[in-house]
Scaffold this motif. Structure first.
Motif, PDB file in Angstrom:
ATOM      1  N   MET A  24       0.835  -1.200   0.000  1.00 17.45           N
ATOM      2  CA  MET A  24       0.000   0.000   0.000  1.00 17.45           C
ATOM      3  C   MET A  24       0.870   1.252   0.000  1.00 17.45           C
ATOM      4  SD  MET A  24      -2.898   1.194   2.762  1.00 17.45           S
ATOM      5  CE  MET A  24      -3.983  -0.159   2.299  1.00 17.45           C
ATOM      6  N   VAL A  25       0.466   2.261  -0.765  1.00 21.98           N
ATOM      7  CA  VAL A  25       1.203   3.520  -0.839  1.00 21.98           C
ATOM      8  C   VAL A  25       1.093   4.254   0.491  1.00 21.98           C
ATOM      9  CG1 VAL A  25       1.360   5.764  -1.980  1.00 21.98           C
ATOM     10  CG2 VAL A  25       0.836   3.714  -3.319  1.00 21.98           C
ATOM     11  N   LYS A  26       2.223   4.692   1.014  1.00 29.82           N
ATOM     12  CA  LYS A  26       2.239   5.427   2.275  1.00 29.82           C
ATOM     13  C   LYS A  26       1.938   6.906   2.020  1.00 29.82           C
ATOM     14  CE  LYS A  26       3.795   2.082   5.073  1.00 29.82           C
ATOM     15  NZ  LYS A  26       3.964   0.962   4.135  1.00 29.82           N
ATOM     16  N   THR A  27       1.408   7.547   3.056  1.00 33.84           N
ATOM     17  CA  THR A  27       1.127   8.975   3.002  1.00 33.84           C
ATOM     18  C   THR A  27       1.961   9.690   4.052  1.00 33.84           C
ATOM     19  OG1 THR A  27      -1.139   8.666   2.195  1.00 33.84           O
ATOM     20  CG2 THR A  27      -0.641  10.754   3.270  1.00 33.84           C
ATOM     21  N   ALA A  28       2.647  10.743   3.631  1.00 31.08           N
ATOM     22  CA  ALA A  28       3.531  11.490   4.531  1.00 31.08           C
ATOM     23  C   ALA A  28       3.072  12.939   4.628  1.00 31.08           C
ATOM     24  CB  ALA A  28       4.968  11.436   4.020  1.00 31.08           C
ATOM     25  N   LEU A  29       3.106  13.462   5.837  1.00 33.24           N
ATOM     26  CA  LEU A  29       2.830  14.870   6.085  1.00 33.24           C
ATOM     27  C   LEU A  29       4.113  15.526   6.581  1.00 33.24           C
ATOM     28  CD1 LEU A  29       1.194  17.460   6.679  1.00 33.24           C
ATOM     29  CD2 LEU A  29       0.424  16.384   8.812  1.00 33.24           C
ATOM     30  N   VAL A  30       4.533  16.582   5.908  1.00 30.12           N
ATOM     31  CA  VAL A  30       5.732  17.321   6.294  1.00 30.12           C
ATOM     32  C   VAL A  30       5.322  18.745   6.644  1.00 30.12           C
ATOM     33  CG1 VAL A  30       8.034  18.099   5.616  1.00 30.12           C
ATOM     34  CG2 VAL A  30       7.146  15.917   4.736  1.00 30.12           C
ATOM     35  N   THR A  31       5.497  19.125   7.900  1.00 25.14           N
ATOM     36  CA  THR A  31       5.168  20.502   8.281  1.00 25.14           C
ATOM     37  C   THR A  31       6.274  21.435   7.800  1.00 25.14           C
ATOM     38  OG1 THR A  31       6.232  20.381  10.465  1.00 25.14           O
ATOM     39  CG2 THR A  31       3.935  19.660  10.307  1.00 25.14           C
ATOM     40  N   GLY A  32       5.868  22.630   7.391  1.00 21.24           N
ATOM     41  CA  GLY A  32       6.844  23.551   6.812  1.00 21.24           C
ATOM     42  C   GLY A  32       7.525  22.949   5.605  1.00 21.24           C
ATOM     43  N   GLY A  33       6.753  22.254   4.786  1.00 24.18           N
ATOM     44  CA  GLY A  33       7.333  21.434   3.727  1.00 24.18           C
ATOM     45  C   GLY A  33       7.510  22.090   2.380  1.00 24.18           C
ATOM     46  N   SER A  34       7.186  23.373   2.247  1.00 22.96           N
ATOM     47  CA  SER A  34       7.288  23.994   0.920  1.00 22.96           C
ATOM     48  C   SER A  34       8.642  24.639   0.661  1.00 22.96           C
ATOM     49  CB  SER A  34       6.185  25.046   0.742  1.00 22.96           C
ATOM     50  OG  SER A  34       6.370  26.125   1.642  1.00 22.96           O
ATOM     51  N   LYS A  35       9.416  24.841   1.745  1.00 19.00           N
ATOM     52  CA  LYS A  35      10.701  25.522   1.592  1.00 19.00           C
ATOM     53  C   LYS A  35      11.762  24.851   2.461  1.00 19.00           C
ATOM     54  CE  LYS A  35       8.517  30.014   0.687  1.00 19.00           C
ATOM     55  NZ  LYS A  35       8.385  31.434   1.110  1.00 19.00           N
ATOM     56  N   GLY A  36      13.023  25.152   2.163  1.00 11.87           N
ATOM     57  CA  GLY A  36      14.128  24.715   3.005  1.00 11.87           C
ATOM     58  C   GLY A  36      14.298  23.210   3.056  1.00 11.87           C
ATOM     59  N   ILE A  37      14.738  22.731   4.210  1.00 19.07           N
ATOM     60  CA  ILE A  37      14.960  21.296   4.397  1.00 19.07           C
ATOM     61  C   ILE A  37      13.667  20.521   4.217  1.00 19.07           C
ATOM     62  CG2 ILE A  37      15.605  19.551   6.105  1.00 19.07           C
ATOM     63  CD1 ILE A  37      17.668  21.563   7.182  1.00 19.07           C
ATOM     64  N   GLY A  38      12.551  21.106   4.614  1.00 21.84           N
ATOM     65  CA  GLY A  38      11.258  20.442   4.437  1.00 21.84           C
ATOM     66  C   GLY A  38      10.953  20.167   2.980  1.00 21.84           C
ATOM     67  N   ARG A  39      11.288  21.092   2.126  1.00 23.15           N
ATOM     68  CA  ARG A  39      11.052  20.920   0.685  1.00 23.15           C
ATOM     69  C   ARG A  39      11.860  19.744   0.149  1.00 23.15           C
ATOM     70  NH1 ARG A  39       9.486  24.665  -3.460  1.00 23.15           N
ATOM     71  NH2 ARG A  39      10.298  24.112  -5.506  1.00 23.15           N
ATOM     72  N   LYS A  40      13.125  19.677   0.538  1.00 20.19           N
ATOM     73  CA  LYS A  40      13.971  18.584   0.072  1.00 20.19           C
ATOM     74  C   LYS A  40      13.465  17.253   0.616  1.00 20.19           C
ATOM     75  CE  LYS A  40      17.352  18.091  -2.740  1.00 20.19           C
ATOM     76  NZ  LYS A  40      17.213  18.599  -4.124  1.00 20.19           N
ATOM     77  N   THR A  41      12.964  17.271   1.847  1.00 14.91           N
ATOM     78  CA  THR A  41      12.403  16.060   2.451  1.00 14.91           C
ATOM     79  C   THR A  41      11.182  15.576   1.683  1.00 14.91           C
ATOM     80  OG1 THR A  41      13.227  16.694   4.637  1.00 14.91           O
ATOM     81  CG2 THR A  41      11.418  15.116   4.565  1.00 14.91           C
ATOM     82  N   VAL A  42      10.318  16.500   1.323  1.00 13.52           N
ATOM     83  CA  VAL A  42       9.134  16.149   0.529  1.00 13.52           C
ATOM     84  C   VAL A  42       9.557  15.481  -0.778  1.00 13.52           C
ATOM     85  CG1 VAL A  42       7.213  17.102  -0.827  1.00 13.52           C
ATOM     86  CG2 VAL A  42       7.604  17.895   1.520  1.00 13.52           C
ATOM     87  N   GLU A  43      10.550  16.025  -1.436  1.00 12.12           N
ATOM     88  CA  GLU A  43      11.004  15.482  -2.720  1.00 12.12           C
ATOM     89  C   GLU A  43      11.513  14.053  -2.574  1.00 12.12           C
ATOM     90  OE1 GLU A  43      12.344  19.703  -4.853  1.00 12.12           O
ATOM     91  OE2 GLU A  43      13.878  18.337  -4.058  1.00 12.12           O
ATOM     92  N   LEU A  44      12.292  13.795  -1.528  1.00 13.17           N
ATOM     93  CA  LEU A  44      12.835  12.443  -1.361  1.00 13.17           C
ATOM     94  C   LEU A  44      11.763  11.443  -0.937  1.00 13.17           C
ATOM     95  CD1 LEU A  44      15.597  13.757  -1.803  1.00 13.17           C
ATOM     96  CD2 LEU A  44      16.494  12.197  -0.057  1.00 13.17           C
ATOM     97  N   LEU A  45      10.802  11.874  -0.150  1.00 13.60           N
ATOM     98  CA  LEU A  45       9.696  10.985   0.216  1.00 13.60           C
ATOM     99  C   LEU A  45       8.839  10.673  -1.010  1.00 13.60           C
ATOM    100  CD1 LEU A  45       8.648  12.508   3.662  1.00 13.60           C
ATOM    101  CD2 LEU A  45       9.743  10.287   3.267  1.00 13.60           C
TER     102      LEU A  45
END
Length: 263
Positions: free
Chosen positions: A1-22
């Protein structure tokens, strides 16, 4: 099953890079942001196109309980569950101040934004993880946070993150039997545009204060987060993981000051 991830502050900075890798790992992603709706919406559209996953942007200040309630309700309505919760958002005041010089509002802003927000959002989304018997909670700290070190002129931020380290470890112990892990990642001194850049960009770039010799990047942190968010990390919980390149982040300003005096 496809996992769902929530990243707070995810549009910029380290959060943005985290979103991309997830997203690269195949996760659907929810990008929480506090301002700049157009920027966030453009980013999630690009994520959907580039990684062929479902992506959603949601406005909300996670230091406010009402915003966390609305955010959680929207996420659960849209996806039915959150498997991976990355608490990336956290305010930081760059001006160096002694504890007695913080205003009441400054103190509350840093404490609420860095530790109370984690309580709010985790409390709201933890039940769905327990129900599914699988979950990953990832927080962010600073180097040596688990030792409760003094961080001169950073008292409020340090107090919040030190409390968060204990909360993360406690969550790990309480939820282990539920299939939910909780770990903390402690970035080094990653500044400016490096937060959204890749490791390959840093190769060959000299950074004399970092023992490994190059600047840290958002991808350095996101790689660790992506591993902790995976099935393969199931034996790791309650860990506090420094990703610093060997740098003494807390003593950096003293070294810079000394270098300045020498020159």
């Amino acid at each position: 099953m496809v996992k769902t991830a929530l990243v707070t502050g995810g549009s910029k900075g380290i959060g943005r890079k985290t979103v991309e890798l997830l997203a690269l790992s195949g996760c659907n992603v929810i990008v929480n942001y506090r301002s700049d709706q157009e920027y966030a919406e453009s980013f999630v559209k690009g994520v959907e196109t580039s990684f062929d996953v479902k992506a959603l942007s949601i406005l909300g200040d996670v230091s406010k309980k009402e915003d966390c309630e609305r955010l959680s309700a929207s996420v659960l309505q849209e996806f039915g569950r959150v498997d991976i919760l990355v608490h990336n958002a956290g305010p930081y005041i760059h001006e160096r101040k002694r504890m007695g010089d913080y205003s009441w509002d400054d103190w509350n802003h840093l404490i609420n934004g860095n530790v109370t927000s984690v309580f709010y959002l985790t409390k709201l989304l933890l039940p769905s993880m327990r129900e599914n018997g699988w979950g990953r909670i990832i927080t962010f700290g600073f180097d040596r946070v688990e030792t409760a070190p003094a961080w001169v002129n950073r008292s409020a931020f340090a107090a919040a993150k030190t409390g968060l380290a204990s909360l993360t470890k406690t969550l790990a112990a309480e939820e282990a039997a539920s299939g939910v892990t909780a770990n903390m990642v402690c970035p080094g001194d990653i500044i400016g545009s490096w937060k959204e850049r890749s490791v390959v960009d840093a190769v060959g770039v000299d950074s004399p204060l970092v023992p490994v010799g190059r600047p840290g990047t958002g991808e350095d942190i996101a790689r660790v987060v992506a591993f902790l968010a995976s099935d393969e990390s199931s034996f790791i919980t309650g860990a506090v993981i420094p990703v610093t390149g060997g740098q003494d982040v807390l003593g950096k300003h003293l070294k810079e000051k000394a270098r300045g005096m020498l020159h």
